[in-house]
Scaffold this motif. Structure first.
Motif, PDB file in Angstrom:
ATOM      1  N   VAL A 178      12.721  71.143  38.532  1.00  0.00           N
ATOM      2  CA  VAL A 178      11.449  70.419  38.732  1.00  0.00           C
ATOM      3  C   VAL A 178      10.917  69.827  37.437  1.00  0.00           C
ATOM      4  N   GLU A 179      11.648  70.017  36.338  1.00  0.00           N
ATOM      5  CA  GLU A 179      11.109  69.664  35.020  1.00  0.00           C
ATOM      6  C   GLU A 179      10.719  68.199  34.891  1.00  0.00           C
ATOM      7  N   ASP A 180      11.385  67.304  35.641  1.00  0.00           N
ATOM      8  CA  ASP A 180      11.100  65.877  35.524  1.00  0.00           C
ATOM      9  C   ASP A 180      10.309  65.338  36.711  1.00  0.00           C
ATOM     10  N   LEU A 181       9.793  66.220  37.545  1.00  0.00           N
ATOM     11  CA  LEU A 181       9.052  65.801  38.734  1.00  0.00           C
ATOM     12  C   LEU A 181       7.547  65.904  38.507  1.00  0.00           C
ATOM     13  N   PRO A 182       6.750  65.139  39.269  1.00  0.00           N
ATOM     14  CA  PRO A 182       5.295  65.239  39.152  1.00  0.00           C
ATOM     15  C   PRO A 182       4.821  66.674  39.348  1.00  0.00           C
ATOM     16  N   PHE A 183       3.951  67.130  38.463  1.00  0.00           N
ATOM     17  CA  PHE A 183       3.396  68.487  38.420  1.00  0.00           C
ATOM     18  C   PHE A 183       4.401  69.535  37.949  1.00  0.00           C
ATOM     19  N   GLY A 184       5.607  69.138  37.637  1.00  0.00           N
ATOM     20  CA  GLY A 184       6.633  70.088  37.254  1.00  0.00           C
ATOM     21  C   GLY A 184       6.342  70.826  35.957  1.00  0.00           C
ATOM     22  N   LYS A 185       5.469  70.273  35.136  1.00  0.00           N
ATOM     23  CA  LYS A 185       5.154  70.922  33.857  1.00  0.00           C
ATOM     24  C   LYS A 185       3.849  71.712  33.902  1.00  0.00           C
ATOM     25  N   GLU A 186       3.250  71.833  35.072  1.00  0.00           N
ATOM     26  CA  GLU A 186       2.034  72.642  35.191  1.00  0.00           C
ATOM     27  C   GLU A 186       2.375  74.107  34.904  1.00  0.00           C
ATOM     28  N   THR A 187       1.433  74.818  34.301  1.00  0.00           N
ATOM     29  CA  THR A 187       1.651  76.234  34.037  1.00  0.00           C
ATOM     30  C   THR A 187       1.451  77.041  35.321  1.00  0.00           C
ATOM     31  N   GLY A 188       2.108  78.175  35.394  1.00  0.00           N
ATOM     32  CA  GLY A 188       2.004  79.027  36.562  1.00  0.00           C
ATOM     33  C   GLY A 188       3.370  79.446  37.049  1.00  0.00           C
ATOM     34  N   GLY A 189       3.400  80.054  38.220  1.00  0.00           N
ATOM     35  CA  GLY A 189       4.645  80.520  38.805  1.00  0.00           C
ATOM     36  C   GLY A 189       5.202  79.511  39.789  1.00  0.00           C
ATOM     37  N   LEU A 190       6.479  79.240  39.666  1.00  0.00           N
ATOM     38  CA  LEU A 190       7.173  78.301  40.552  1.00  0.00           C
ATOM     39  C   LEU A 190       7.779  79.066  41.721  1.00  0.00           C
ATOM     40  N   SER A 191       7.537  78.578  42.930  1.00  0.00           N
ATOM     41  CA  SER A 191       8.131  79.170  44.122  1.00  0.00           C
ATOM     42  C   SER A 191       8.736  78.066  44.980  1.00  0.00           C
ATOM     43  N   GLY A 192       9.448  78.464  46.017  1.00  0.00           N
ATOM     44  CA  GLY A 192      10.061  77.483  46.898  1.00  0.00           C
ATOM     45  C   GLY A 192      11.542  77.310  46.611  1.00  0.00           C
ATOM     46  N   ARG A 193      12.078  76.214  47.099  1.00  0.00           N
ATOM     47  CA  ARG A 193      13.520  75.978  47.087  1.00  0.00           C
ATOM     48  C   ARG A 193      14.179  76.165  45.713  1.00  0.00           C
ATOM     49  N   PRO A 194      13.575  75.701  44.591  1.00  0.00           N
ATOM     50  CA  PRO A 194      14.270  75.826  43.301  1.00  0.00           C
ATOM     51  C   PRO A 194      14.509  77.263  42.844  1.00  0.00           C
ATOM     52  N   VAL A 195      13.741  78.220  43.353  1.00  0.00           N
ATOM     53  CA  VAL A 195      13.899  79.605  42.905  1.00  0.00           C
ATOM     54  C   VAL A 195      14.905  80.374  43.770  1.00  0.00           C
ATOM     55  N   SER A 196      15.362  79.753  44.843  1.00  0.00           N
ATOM     56  CA  SER A 196      16.165  80.460  45.840  1.00  0.00           C
ATOM     57  C   SER A 196      17.404  81.138  45.250  1.00  0.00           C
ATOM     58  N   HIS A 197      18.240  80.380  44.555  1.00  0.00           N
ATOM     59  CA  HIS A 197      19.504  80.926  44.074  1.00  0.00           C
ATOM     60  C   HIS A 197      19.275  82.036  43.050  1.00  0.00           C
ATOM     61  N   HIS A 198      18.411  81.779  42.061  1.00  0.00           N
ATOM     62  CA  HIS A 198      18.208  82.765  40.997  1.00  0.00           C
ATOM     63  C   HIS A 198      17.567  84.038  41.551  1.00  0.00           C
ATOM     64  N   SER A 199      16.635  83.876  42.462  1.00  0.00           N
ATOM     65  CA  SER A 199      15.991  85.026  43.083  1.00  0.00           C
ATOM     66  C   SER A 199      17.016  85.877  43.836  1.00  0.00           C
ATOM     67  N   THR A 200      17.930  85.221  44.526  1.00  0.00           N
ATOM     68  CA  THR A 200      18.963  85.938  45.269  1.00  0.00           C
ATOM     69  C   THR A 200      19.920  86.642  44.322  1.00  0.00           C
ATOM     70  N   GLN A 201      20.204  86.028  43.177  1.00  0.00           N
ATOM     71  CA  GLN A 201      21.081  86.669  42.189  1.00  0.00           C
ATOM     72  C   GLN A 201      20.450  87.928  41.614  1.00  0.00           C
ATOM     73  N   ILE A 202      19.149  87.895  41.352  1.00  0.00           N
ATOM     74  CA  ILE A 202      18.452  89.090  40.866  1.00  0.00           C
ATOM     75  C   ILE A 202      18.481  90.182  41.934  1.00  0.00           C
ATOM     76  N   LEU A 203      18.271  89.791  43.163  1.00  0.00           N
ATOM     77  CA  LEU A 203      18.354  90.725  44.277  1.00  0.00           C
ATOM     78  C   LEU A 203      19.727  91.388  44.321  1.00  0.00           C
ATOM     79  N   LEU A 204      20.756  90.603  44.181  1.00  0.00           N
ATOM     80  CA  LEU A 204      22.122  91.123  44.199  1.00  0.00           C
ATOM     81  C   LEU A 204      22.368  92.088  43.040  1.00  0.00           C
ATOM     82  N   GLN A 205      21.840  91.751  41.852  1.00  0.00           N
ATOM     83  CA  GLN A 205      22.008  92.634  40.699  1.00  0.00           C
ATOM     84  C   GLN A 205      21.370  94.000  40.959  1.00  0.00           C
TER      85      GLN A 205
END
Length: 344
Positions: free
Chosen positions: A253-280
């Motif tokens: 999301v780094e190059d998308l509108p609002f992508g540089k806002e501070t806070g926690g990112l949720s939704g589709r972009p976090v899916s893979h990494h979140s699942t990898q942490i779950l697997l670990q």
């Protein structure tokens, strides 16, 4: 009116306003007895943490922070509902605007900051609701409480929610309360879990029944942190782990509108990494601690990926914003098909 027709209107509004309006409309539909005509509960029983769930698809904390809409949300077909995060005292949270849609990525950035009306308000709502399914209560600390005093806030909330929760989630992973994530590491985590577990044991004895304890962690963990947290979960006999909360990463999301806002990112972009942490965590915990998968689930296939990574239950939030309530039924149906295939 279907969510597909309503969404373009909602997306013209400020995200936080749209969130509040959606919950209000759901509540009106519930009170007029029309919501149950559109959505139905799909039974797919599962046992987890000694509890019986009507299906494994739950609502993540954050959508109904104060427990104001439990009965309306229950009619959407969830197998369980988690409310909060709630703090000892009411607090306004961070300044507005504090929620941003990144539509191109089906993502949301929020920096809400545990805005809520306090634990007593939430408990009154849980006592008042008619929902008979499992209700998780997610607890945190007030922003003004120094992190070294955080355990006092968690114990305060624990004492007040214990008799009213199906399970209790310790939220130490929001990126929007200063220094909160420090509690995931080293002696801070050990001291916190020791204090909470001691009080939890006292409450179990006092009430004569056991309420499972769950820890919610961030996706922004290194492998050694996963190792450490997993060991503490075992040592302190924590019943469940929710993986994961929102991420500080901006990959995708780094190059998308609002992508540089501070806070926690949720939704589709976090899916893979979140699942990898779950697997670990699954690799380290095996079946010693129940796993609940959340993060980037916006279709049935992603729900199945969480199960394949070790989750017994899943939770939805941001996917509901983009897909609407039909996502609940889709996930239950996909999981049902997955279960059937496993038995062949």
């Amino acid at each position: 009116m279907s969510y597909t027709l309503l969404r373009p209107f909602l997306f013209q509004l400020d995200p936080e306003h749209a969130h509040e309006l959606t919950l209000s409309l759901l509540d009106k539909a519930h009170r007029s007895h029309t919501l149950g005509l559109v959505y139905e509960q799909q039974p797919l029983p599962v046992e987890c943490m000694g509890l019986q769930f009507s299906n494994p698809v739950g609502l993540a904390a954050g959508l109904d922070k104060n427990g104001d809409y439990i009965d309306a949300l229950a009619e959407l077909g969830f197998g369980f509902i988690e409310v909060g995060t709630v703090t000892p005292k009411p607090q306004e949270g961070n300044p507005k605007p504090r929620m941003f849609r990144i539509k191109e990525a089906h993502a949301i950035i929020n920096r809400m900051g545990f805005n809520n009306l306090g634990v007593d308000h939430l408990v009154a709502n849980v006592q008042r609701c008619q929902y008979k399914g499992n209700i998780g209560i997610n607890i945190g600390k007030n922003a003004v409480t120094p992190v070294e005093k955080a355990a006092d806030d968690y114990v305060y909330c624990l004492e007040r929610v214990y008799a009213h929760a199906s399970y209790i989630t310790i939220n130490i992973s929001s990126p929007n309360t200063k220094n909160l994530r420090d509690l995931q590491s080293g002696t801070a985590l050990v001291a916190l879990l020791d204090t909470i577990k001691n009080k939890h044991s006292q409450l179990a004895t006092e009430y004569g029944f056991y309420v499972p304890l769950v820890l919610k962690v961030a996706p922004d963990l290194e492998e050694d942190q996963v190792d450490f947290i997993a060991q503490q979960l075992i040592d302190f006999e924590i019943d469940g782990l929710i993986a994961t909360n929102t991420t500080l990463s901006r990959i995708g999301v780094e190059d998308l509108p609002f992508g540089k806002e501070t806070g926690g990112l949720s939704g589709r972009p976090v899916s893979h990494h979140s699942t990898q942490i779950l697997l670990q965590f699954h690799e380290r915990l095996a079946d010693q601690v129940a796993l609940i998968g959340v993060g980037g689930i916006d279709n049935g296939d992603k729900a199945i990926k969480k199960l394949q990574a070790g989750a017994t239950l899943i939770q939805l939030y941001s996917g509901l914003v983009y897909r609407g309530p039909s996502l609940v039924q889709e996930c239950v149906e996909s999981i049902n098909s997955y279960y059937d295939a496993q038995q062949l």
